[in-house]
Enzyme design. Sequence first.
Site, PDB file in Angstrom:
ATOM      1  CG  HIS A 190      59.323  34.565  57.824  1.00 50.79           C
ATOM      2  ND1 HIS A 190      59.716  35.860  57.639  1.00 50.79           N
ATOM      3  CD2 HIS A 190      60.468  33.838  57.908  1.00 50.79           C
ATOM      4  CE1 HIS A 190      61.045  35.926  57.603  1.00 50.79           C
ATOM      5  NE2 HIS A 190      61.523  34.712  57.762  1.00 50.79           N
ATOM      6  CG  HIS A 290      66.052  29.864  63.139  1.00 50.72           C
ATOM      7  ND1 HIS A 290      66.893  30.954  63.022  1.00 50.72           N
ATOM      8  CD2 HIS A 290      65.126  29.993  62.163  1.00 50.72           C
ATOM      9  CE1 HIS A 290      66.481  31.708  62.016  1.00 50.72           C
ATOM     10  NE2 HIS A 290      65.422  31.145  61.477  1.00 50.72           N
TER      11      HIS A 290
END
Length: 393
Positions: A190, A290
Amino acid sequence: MSLKTSASSFISKIEVFRVPPRWLFVRIETADGFVGWGESTLEGHTEAIEGAFADLAQRFLGWDADGIEDIWQTAYRARFYRGGPVLMSALSGLDIALWDIKGKKLGVPVWQLLGGKVRDRVRVYGWIGGDHPSAVREAARERKEQGFTAVKMNATEALAWLDSPELLKGTVERVREVRALGMDVGVDFHGRVHKGMARQLAKLLEGEGVLFIEEPLLPTQPSEFADLGRLVSTPIAAGERLYSRHEFRPYFEGHALDVAQPDVSHCGGISELARIASMAETYDVALAPHCPLGPIALAACIAVGVSKLNYFIQEMSWQMHYNSDDADLFTYLADPSVFAVKDGYVTTPGGPGLGIVINEELVRTRAKEHSQVGVEAWRNPIWRGEDGSIREW
């Protein structure tokens, strides 16, 4: 005015809808009665996208909705300043809705317009663990019962620029718990983990059989991505914060990625996602869009995924930690079965356009509630360390 044909469908209305949990839907209507849906969700920056759409609506009302490429290039190039998360996310929703209209007008799925299918179904994965990864074994077991064969989880909570290696051991333990259930697992750093820590964690995970490590570094570091790729054999994935093929270029040319993860709601919509996918194939890079977002974005990703040979898996936001019982992936769909998960896959939608039907009445109702004075748009949390310094979320 866009280029006209004898069968032009002129844009008569462009609307945006802010709906929970954190999504921004786009609705485009043509003068001859066709309606297309798009998604311009940019998590934490909803008002900026709404402002961008005030400009897009002024510019493209009256244009031919069939002229997708002309509209895309005009929106991208005509105002001198271009690119970035806000302008590209706004353009994404516009583009997705135009593809939906074209498919409906011609009576075919979007994937047919992209050259047809190369597969009948797409592999998908669900989220476990949330922002504070814990209790992943039980969450993975639930995902397995739902039909998934793969999951993704965050690697760590907040870390200092350099922190204790002890904080990384729990990541390995959680991966082992999930793998023990026979599930594949992707591990999302992340962008929270800076280079010194990322190298350590990537090495620790190398022998654990993870599907990929995602955003092991911040997207501003393509050279360091390439360095990391030479250090470990685990596939490296990134792309949600790269907003066009031009931003993917240094990653591809630097041999920094094994998996490209463009976000269809950020990268320029279906048009640019398809271009990035083809560009990735040139460098033998897999495609895994994504999409921790809504049903329109997911449908757009699948339309591209079934038409591109290098596609390998699709993120799916069903019951992820940002959603709620009354605002989840299926909430705004007239027929949620279109995204039913079976044996780790979702069957390719076969209806015209994106192949989904949006419950417009519910969208309008929830948007009205969610846009009232005092109802704030979603914001990501702000994390600080023990010394008070800002940390990457």
